[in-house]
Enzyme design. Sequence first.
Site, PDB file in Angstrom:
ATOM      1  N   CYS A 130       9.140   5.484   4.421  1.00  0.00           N
ATOM      2  CA  CYS A 130       7.785   5.417   3.862  1.00  0.00           C
ATOM      3  C   CYS A 130       6.709   5.802   4.875  1.00  0.00           C
ATOM      4  O   CYS A 130       5.773   6.546   4.558  1.00  0.00           O
ATOM      5  CB  CYS A 130       7.519   4.019   3.307  1.00  0.00           C
ATOM      6  N   HIS A 242       0.628   0.912   4.059  1.00  0.00           N
ATOM      7  CA  HIS A 242       1.015   1.087   5.456  1.00  0.00           C
ATOM      8  C   HIS A 242      -0.062   1.894   6.179  1.00  0.00           C
ATOM      9  O   HIS A 242      -0.659   2.822   5.611  1.00  0.00           O
ATOM     10  CB  HIS A 242       2.338   1.847   5.561  1.00  0.00           C
TER      11      HIS A 242
END
Length: 332
Positions: A130, A242
Site C-alpha cells: 500500500c 498512510h
Amino acid sequence: MSYKVAVVGATGSVGLNMLQIMHERSFPILEVIPLSSENSRGREVSFGDIDLKVIALDDYDFSDTHIALFSAGSKVSDQYGRMAAEAGCIVIDNSSFFRHDDQIPLVVPEINGNRVSDYTKKNVIANPNCTTIQIVMALKPLLSLANIKKVIVTTFQSVSGAGKEGVRELDKQMRGMLFNKEPENTIFPRQIAHNAIPCIGSINKNGFSIEEEKIMSEVNKILETQIYIEATCVRVPIFVGHCASVYVEFEEEVDLGEALEVLNEFPGIMLSENVLEYVTPIDCQGEDAVFVSRIRQHSKNTLNMWVVSDNLRKGAALNAVQIAEELVEHHI
C-alpha cells in the site's frame, strides 16, 4: 463482454472496498462471487444495492471464473491463489506472496500498466504494498526530469493497514483509556493508542522491518530502476490513511517549477502547489488520488515532499480494480 469475478477476503476491509469500487466504476460484471473463510459463510456483503451471501473459499471451484481479486493474506494466496491460477482464473493478488517472483508483474496501472500482459506467464498479477504505491506514484513523474540517485522515506501508517482487527484494537484502547482501563495489545507489539510504533512486521538481521524491505525492493521493480532507497515505517494511531515523508536526491539539478508541473500533470496525483498548504489523512479518506503537498527544495538536486493516500483504496482495492480494468480492456 462481462466477466465472472471472485473476491477472496470479501468480508475484510479491502475486500469490501473492492466490491464497492467495482460497483462505483461500473466494472463489466457478469457475476460477482464473495469468498471468505468458513467462519464467514452465509454472511451478507453489499455490491451496490444488492446483498450477496458469502461462500466458503474451501468449497469454491475457480475453473469457470475469469478473474479473482485476492485480499486474504499470504497463506491464502499461497494455497488458493496458486489453485485458482492453475484452474485458468487470472489472479490479482493483494498480499506480498507473489511480489518478488520475477515472472509475475507488479503493477501500478498509471506507471506500468503495460506489464499486465505478463500475467500469461503464471496467470497472476501482484498488487504492490500500500505505501509503495503512493511513493512510486510520486516518484514516477520526477524521473522525466532527471535520474534519481537516492530516496529516503519515513512512513506514518494507519491501523487499517493491519486489517479490521487493527482498527478494533485502536478503538478498544482509546475507549478504554477514557475510563482508566489498562490498554491491552494483541495485534500490535506495543500500545497503539496515543503512541507511535517504529516497527511494522518483524525486524531482520540488518535492522530493517518487513514493511521497510517491501518498499525498498518493490519501488525499483515497478519503476525498473536501481535507486538507492532507505525506509523507516511507523505505525500511528489513525484509522485510515498512510503518509510518507519522501526525500529525493537527483543525479543533476532539477527545477522546482518543472517538478511541480510534471507532478500536476500525472494521472492520479492531486498536487498542492502552495508550500503552506498540506493534506492530512482525514482529507484523503474515501478519495482515489495520491495527494502530494509540502514540496520544497533545500538544494538544486533534491526535493522533499509529503505524500498521503487512502490505503484501503489506491493503496489496495482501487489499484487491484484498475489492474482488472486494464486486463479486460486490453488483454483478455
